[in-house]
Design an enzyme around this catalytic site. Structure first.
Site, mmCIF file in Angstrom:
data_model
loop_
_atom_site.group_PDB
_atom_site.id
_atom_site.type_symbol
_atom_site.label_atom_id
_atom_site.label_comp_id
_atom_site.label_asym_id
_atom_site.label_seq_id
_atom_site.Cartn_x
_atom_site.Cartn_y
_atom_site.Cartn_z
ATOM 1 N N GLU A 298 0.829 -1.206 0.000
ATOM 2 C CA GLU A 298 0.000 0.000 0.000
ATOM 3 C C GLU A 298 0.866 1.259 0.000
ATOM 4 O O GLU A 298 0.872 2.022 0.970
ATOM 5 C CB GLU A 298 -0.938 -0.012 1.215
ATOM 6 C CG GLU A 298 -2.007 -1.083 1.126
ATOM 7 C CD GLU A 298 -2.823 -1.210 2.397
ATOM 8 O OE1 GLU A 298 -3.871 -1.859 2.337
ATOM 9 O OE2 GLU A 298 -2.409 -0.666 3.444
ATOM 10 N N CYS A 369 -1.532 33.376 10.204
ATOM 11 C CA CYS A 369 -1.356 34.105 11.455
ATOM 12 C C CYS A 369 -0.979 33.147 12.584
ATOM 13 O O CYS A 369 -1.729 32.945 13.541
ATOM 14 C CB CYS A 369 -2.640 34.867 11.791
ATOM 15 S SG CYS A 369 -2.407 36.122 13.061
#
Length: 443
Positions: A298, A369
């Site tokens: 995977e 921010c």
């Protein structure tokens, strides 16, 4: 070295530099991509995705073993990505109803999909069953009960695997280790939970027990952990064969193959991990006198990561005597949170001259921010000015996939580039999109 006598970045191939000296992706100039689609921008080199799929497949073919290369969608999921995987005759694993729905809308053959997760909802499982998903990896006892109820309700059947925790801790970030005993994923072996789960599944005629799954972590550089996991899975298969008469058809060894992010990283080629895994499984199965199982992997990061780039435009700069400068770009933690979350490191180059010698070391800061919104704490760059385009390399895994709208900033567009052609496959969000789901408050 190049003709100017400069050491090129190891992640950039010589053929990625065009006659103008600019960085190209898939044959397209990165400055043209930035001009056409805007920045911040996520760009994928599709040929590189295809090439890694084929390298994995070649290893299995050379070792003459039944297999699936199952792309781990969580690295990056979009309709276009699923369509490329389908074109390469790949398999996918999905971990949510959202990934599943995207694959369905992409026209992906759902019999070539596996559904993972440690807290699958009834709605998600029902979606998987009604679209005849190829495999469900069962993670816990609650899920066995829930799935049993849904199979009866829908009068259907499904193939399943059991996920186990093999007790192997990979050499990787503690937050991305998933194979150790004390993990939220899978059934523990030593306590007997895995044996109990197997017996419950075998007792249900609507569940077809196909095999065993384990995943030991991510961004792993050493093959020994995978070899150990392979041997452990075979030992579990032997125990289940002798104790319960069950013959394991498939061993799914997960993914986690490390890639090169910086010059300090020295991973093996991803396919080298797979070759070692296959040989370890074959040897252990032969010694245990078991039929040779199919082997599934995977990979997510190793397919999507090196194929991805983030393009940013330089804006403001802050110089503080005695400290590294802050060089601010128009993206940041909203489109790549990994540096803030995992202290992940990347290499960044000047798009219009990636071969230019570095003249300073800067901190690449984002526009969000947050003081922690730093994409790189130590990046060597040539002189830059506002408006320059920077290209961050190997960002294709877990960048856009983990993107957010923090500060109500839109997520970037995603562009696929192949054979000199660029196509926007995920549209850029707009400021208006930020309030699209909001409702007025009328008390």
């Amino acid at each position: 070295m190049n003709e100017r006598g400069l050491l090129m970045n190891e992640q950039i191939r010589p053929d990625q530099i065009n006659a103008a000296g600019h960085l190209t992706i898939g044959g397209v100039d990165t400055l043209e991509l930035a001009a056409e689609f805007g920045t911040p921008l996520v760009v994928y080199d599709v040929a590189q995705i295809r090439d890694q799929f084929r390298r994995f497949q070649a290893v299995f073919e050379q070792n003459q073993v039944d297999y699936e290369v199952s792309y781990a969608s969580k690295a990056f999921a979009s309709k276009a990505m699923y369509q490329v995987v389908a074109q390469e005759h790949g398999h996918i694993d999905v971990v949510s109803g959202g990934e599943m729905t995207t694959a369905i809308q992409a026209g992906f053959p759902m019999d070539k999909a596996t559904f993972h997760g440690n807290n699958k909802s009834a709605t998600e499982l029902r979606l998987a069953l009604t679209h005849h998903i190829g495999m469900i990896v069962i993670d816990n006892f609650h899920e066995i009960e829930l799935l049993s109820q849904l199979l009866t309700e829908l009068d259907t059947q499904t193939d399943v695997m059991l996920r186990i925790t093999p007790g192997i801790s990979a050499h990787t970030n503690e937050y991305i280790q998933t194979g150790q005993v004390d993990s939220k994923f899978g059934f523990d072996l030593d306590s007997g939970q895995a044996d109990q789960a197997l017996q419950q599944v075998l007792a249900n005629p609507r569940m077809h027990m196909r095999g065993i799954h384990a995943h030991i972590g991510s961004q792993i550089f050493e093959v020994v952990g995978f070899e150990g996991a392979a041997q452990k899975l075979v030992s579990v298969a032997k125990h289940w064969h002798d104790e319960f008469g069950y013959t394991t058809e498939i061993l799914n060894v997960g993914g986690g193959f490390g890639i090169k992010y910086t010059t300090d990283d020295h991973p093996l080629a991803p396919e080298a991990f797979v070759d070692a895994i296959v040989k370890a499984v074959k040897k252990a199965a032969s010694e245990a006198n078991l039929p040779e199982p199919g082997i599934w992997i995977e990979p997510g990061r190793s397919i999507a990561g090196p194929a991805g780039y983030n393009l940013y435009t330089v804006g403001s700069r802050k110089d503080i005597p005695g400290y590294l400068p802050f060089l601010t770009v128009d993206g940041g933690m909203g489109d790549n949170i990994r540096p803030a979350l995992y202290q992940a490191e990347y290499e960044t180059v000047l798009a219009n001259d990636p071969q230019a010698p570095a003249t300073e070391t800067v901190r690449i800061a984002g526009k969000y921010c947050e003081s922690g919104d730093i994409l790189s704490y130590h990046q060597a760059l040539p002189a830059t000015k506002p408006g320059d385009v920077l290209a961050m390399l190997d960002t294709g895994a877990y960048g856009y996939a983990m993107a957010s709208n923090y500060n109500r900033n839109p997520r970037p567009a995603v562009v696929f580039v192949e054979n000199g052609h660029a196509q926007e496959v995920v549209k850029r969000e707009t400021w208006s999109d930020m309030a699209r789901l909001d409702q007025d408050y009328n008390l």
